[in-house]
Design an enzyme around this catalytic site. Structure first.
Site: not given
Ligand SMILES: *Cc1c(COP(=O)(O)O)cnc(C)c1O
Length: 443
Positions: A259, A294-296, A336, A364-365
């Site tokens: 997150g 973390p991803g984003r 979003y 086409c949206e």
């Molecule tokens: C999507 C997700 C993440 C990663 O979220 P980011 O906002 O990209 O850091 C981590 N854990 C779970 C369970 C998720 O669904």
């Protein structure tokens, strides 16, 4: 309600955006550089739309996060943010574990060389087949999201003669103060086990065959830019850990989720040191193995989507700049209302006085829009732009809607770059489709 586009003040200009992003710079002749590589050279070679990811940016961000969390928490990269094998391989080589949400992501993570024992399986609807596959692989942790899933996992694991390493995902009923579509820790969200139901279910996990309860998990949402929601959620979780332990139940692990937000416009992102401080303040002294997912934060700022202007449609109140990239490539603005920086590749364009335009795709949206009322230099057909912070939740959400082939992708590392996915061919669009004999015959 805070949304990605909930900003005040005038939009930053391209020059402002690039000045605030050290991996980028303008070269008078070559135009916009990422890590010193001319993005025009990549567009010349691969065409547009094309994703470009900077390995050096991903590496530097991983190392900064790992340094802030050293001795405190392990990093499990959330594969769904960007699941390209080259990205997974890069994080694997830096020592990351993975967080996956499907059998497909599990297969990708393993394919990239991440050991099953370092993989966490999250998600609200894992199928029996996916759970079996994960257990057979020797997965390190399964985050269970309901009583129903716990019973299903117990039955499957017992049947296989395995012991499933279980963590219960708690819904802490905390508002992450982010966009409603990426808030996951509120009571009304589909995610996690209601806070009050956790103690009984944890005891059940300790009783049921085939399960080895390790601890708790929480993931309250995405693009979180304040420490408060983390502090509130983890404080609640710490109390839960103490309560469970007081009843004699073993709790050794706490998965704090992902997150961590990034700066899409000019907002203040949450620094790793601030997150580390929150972890120490809320969970220090509990002798827990901590994990974050973390991803984003790791990949978002490392990627751009290169696009070309197809035409500029004169219209009131503002001209439409129509790109060859669209919502099928980058869905975030449509899904979003997300704000993404858009900058020209040409250095002289970046300095030209901006005019207000709407930047849209050709799909086409009406929702196929990247930006409204945005200050940009006058662009002409063939002008190229880079859409910034496109490394996370970009290519992974792409579709072939409007029969648009998936975009090419390249990775930069130092002075070198390589194609990591060729542009999809048109005949790949209908690969696997067949027309049944009764339809053929009716023609
Ligand atoms: C999507 C997700 C993440 C990663 O979220 P980011 O906002 O990209 O850091 C981590 N854990 C779970 C369970 C998720 O669904």
């Amino acid at each position: 309600m805070a949304a990605d586009n909930d900003f005040s003040g005038p939009d930053p200009t391209p020059a402002d955006l690039i000045a605030a992003r050290p991996p980028f710079s303008y070269h008078a002749m070559d135009g916009l550089l990422l890590e010193g590589v001319a993005l025009n050279a990549i567009a010349d070679s691969l065409g547009t739309p094309t994703w470009v990811y900077a390995a050096g940016v991903m590496r530097a961000r991983y190392r900064a996060l790992a340094a802030a969390l050293a001795g405190l928490a392990a990093i499990h990269y959330a594969v769904k943010a960007n699941d390209h094998l080259a990205v997974l391989r890069l994080f694997a080589s830096l020592g990351a574990g993975a967080d996956v949400v499907s059998g497909g992501e599990l297969a990708r993570a393993r394919r990239a060389g991440i050991a099953p024992g370092r993989i966490i399986f999250s998600g609200v609807g894992k199928t029996a087949a996916e759970l079996r596959c994960a257990l057979a692989a020797g997965i390190g942790q399964i985050n269970v999201e309901s009583a129903e899933e716990l019973a299903m996992l117990s039955a499957i694991a017992s049947d296989m003669g395995r012991e499933a390493p279980v963590v219960l995902r708690v819904n802490p009923d905390i508002d992450a103060k982010t966009h409603p579509k990426i808030t996951t820790g509120l009571r009304g969200n589909k995610f996690g086990i209601p806070f009050d139901a956790v103690p009984a279910l944890y005891a059940e996990a300790a009783r049921l065959p085939g399960l080895r309860p390790l601890g708790l998990a929480v993931h309250i949402g995405s693009q979180i830019t304040e420490a408060g929601p983390y502090r509130a959620a983890l404080t609640r979780l710490a109390g839960l850990v103490r309560d469970l332990r007081a009843t004699g139940l073993p709790v050794t692990r706490l998965d704090c989720g992902g997150g961590l937000g990034i700066a899409y416009r000019d907002e203040a992102a949450l620094a790793p040191a601030v997150l580390a401080g929150v972890l120490r303040a809320t969970l220090g002294g509990l002798d827990l193995d901590l994990v974050i997912e973390p991803g984003r934060w790791l990949v978002g700022p490392a990627g751009v989507l290169l696009a070309s202007v197809v035409l500029v449609k004169n219209a009131a109140p503002r001209p439409f700049v129509v790109l060859d990239a669209a919502m099928n490539d980058l869905l975030r603005p449509a899904l979003y209302e997300a704000w993404h920086g858009i900058v020209p590749l040409a250095a002289k364009d970046a300095k030209a006085p901006p005019i207000a335009v709407d930047i849209v795709g050709p799909v086409c949206e009406s929702g196929d829009s990247f930006a409204t009322d945005r200050p940009l230099p006058p662009l002409v057909p063939g002008s190229r732009v880079a859409i910034l912070e496109a490394g996370a939740y970009g290519a992974v959400m792409s579709s072939t809607y409007n029969a648009r082939p998936l975009a090419a992708a390249a990775m930069i590392d130092g002075a070198q770059w390589a194609v990591i996915r060729p542009r999809q061919r048109e005949d790949d669009l209908w690969r696997g489709e067949s027309v049944p004999p009764f339809i053929e015959a009716s023609g």
